[in-house]
Design an enzyme around this catalytic site. Structure first.
Site, short mmCIF file in Angstrom:
data_model
loop_
_atom_site.label_atom_id
_atom_site.label_comp_id
_atom_site.label_asym_id
_atom_site.label_seq_id
_atom_site.Cartn_x
_atom_site.Cartn_y
_atom_site.Cartn_z
N ASP A 163 -8.84 -6.23 -4.81
CA ASP A 163 -8.02 -5.14 -4.26
C ASP A 163 -8.67 -3.77 -4.47
O ASP A 163 -9.47 -3.59 -5.38
CB ASP A 163 -6.65 -5.18 -4.94
CG ASP A 163 -5.58 -4.39 -4.20
OD1 ASP A 163 -5.90 -3.73 -3.21
OD2 ASP A 163 -4.43 -4.44 -4.65
N HIS A 183 -6.77 -6.02 -0.78
CA HIS A 183 -5.63 -5.13 -0.55
C HIS A 183 -4.59 -5.76 0.38
O HIS A 183 -3.41 -5.47 0.27
CB HIS A 183 -6.14 -3.81 0.04
CG HIS A 183 -5.16 -2.69 -0.06
ND1 HIS A 183 -4.55 -2.32 -1.24
CD2 HIS A 183 -4.69 -1.83 0.89
CE1 HIS A 183 -3.75 -1.29 -1.03
NE2 HIS A 183 -3.81 -0.99 0.26
N SER A 205 0.85 -1.20 0.00
CA SER A 205 0.00 0.00 0.00
C SER A 205 0.88 1.25 0.00
O SER A 205 1.72 1.41 -0.88
CB SER A 205 -0.96 -0.05 1.19
OG SER A 205 -1.96 0.92 1.10
#
Length: 339
Positions: free
Chosen positions: A286, A313, A146
């Site tokens: 995601d 994610h 991320s």
């Protein structure tokens, strides 16, 4: 007599193997480099910044001069805690790796000067951590998830000469593209009445309204952040310990697109500059478009794409076996010059 001789040789061999294994384990679990108190691999590393010196929390696992992996958590300003799942898999492989709370995160110093919260400053922080852990270009890998993926790509663009391999987990190279995907794809998967209520709260900038998270958690986070029915303890602790001030300043009030300082961040056209072996990881559910992650693997000079068909994610959790198998294979392939 001959049997006694062979038995003696056999027992000596077994004894030597046990001694070698004992010595190997002793070396593997030697974290203390300065003859001070043992602290299970935890080190508070001093970081110099334009506004003073602060300390960041790191924890080392293992002892492997060939493979040193630095984990970069997301947020910004979440914690290493949701990345604790790597402990089982990486220790099993004998990798040396480091959990790390970036400056401003829960286990590190949390200065209040807002000028510190830029990608450029964080890149310099990572470089100082690299030096402190003794990693070099023949053994240094970064795995960023991320926001940690943003930081990893930015670090590589400036300091790839110090890297052996780069792993980008669930992060596209363009914040505007991320926002567009959230608006045009993910938002449309919500029930219209739920989306309308979310948008109404956002229009009023009523992000502290408890109703905002009441809507996002089941309708967005549970669908696209982590799809496990019961969230892992490490993830729950990381969420609890997030520095909301920094997170909101840089990312915005939620993962539903970017609206903070990172809103215009875009280095997609620079990916071609990355020469080191790079793994891009995408997942079906995601918050990031997995097709964009696949494209990025082709834009870098030596790329590979890992697709997690059941992941979101945090595919490291909800598609764990596919994720970890692909990550470990990439690291081993790079280490063996088979990439």
């Amino acid at each position: 007599m001959r049997y006694i001789f062979f038995l003696t040789i056999f027992l000596l061999t077994i004894s030597c193997q046990k001694e070698n294994k004992s010595e190997t384990l002793k070396e593997y679990f030697t974290y203390n480099q300065k003859n001070t108190i043992e602290s299970a691999g935890i080190q508070m590393i001093p970081i110099k910044t334009p506004v003073g010196e602060f300390k960041v929390w790191t924890k080392r696992f293992g002892n492997n001069p060939k493979i040193k992996i630095l984990l970069l958590h997301g947020g910004p300003a979440m914690t290493h805690e949701y990345m604790e799942c790597f402990e089982t898999f990486f220790q099993r492989e004998g990798f040396e790796f480091y959990e790390y709370d970036q400056l401003g995160s829960y286990y590190s110093d949390q200065p209040k000067d807002s000028s510190l919260w830029t990608t450029e400053r964080f890149v310099e922080e990572v470089e100082q951590v690299r030096k402190a852990i003794g990693a070099e270009n023949n053994n240094f890998y970064i795995l960023g998830n991320s926001w940690g993926g943003i930081l990893a790509m930015e670090y590589a663009l400036k300091y790839q000469k110090n890297l052996k391999g780069l792993l980008i987990s669930n992060m596209v190279a363009s914040a505007p593209e991320y926002g567009k995907y959230a608006d045009e794809v993910l938002a449309k998967q919500m029930k219209p009445e739920i989306l309308a209520e979310i948008r109404a709260l956002e229009a009023k900038k009523d992000f502290t309204n408890p109703r905002y998270m009441e809507l996002l958690i089941p309708n967005f986070y549970k669908e696209h952040l982590c799809r496990l029915k019961e969230w892992p303890d490490g993830l729950n602790r990381a969420v609890k310990h997030t520095n909301g001030e920094i997170y909101t300043m840089m990312q915005g009030p939620s993962e539903f697109g970017i609206s903070g300082r990172l809103a215009k961040w875009d280095i997609k056209n620079r990916l071609k500059e990355i020469e080191i072996p790079t793994l891009m990881i995408g997942a079906k559910y995601d918050t990031m478009d997995p097709k964009a992650m696949e494209e990025q693997s082709k834009l870098v000079q030596k790329g590979r794409f890992l697709y997690c068909p059941n992941g979101s994610h945090l595919a490291m959790w909800d598609d764990q076996q596919v994720f970890m198998k692909g990550v470990i294979k990439f690291i081993k392939d790079v280490d063996h010059n088979e990439f």
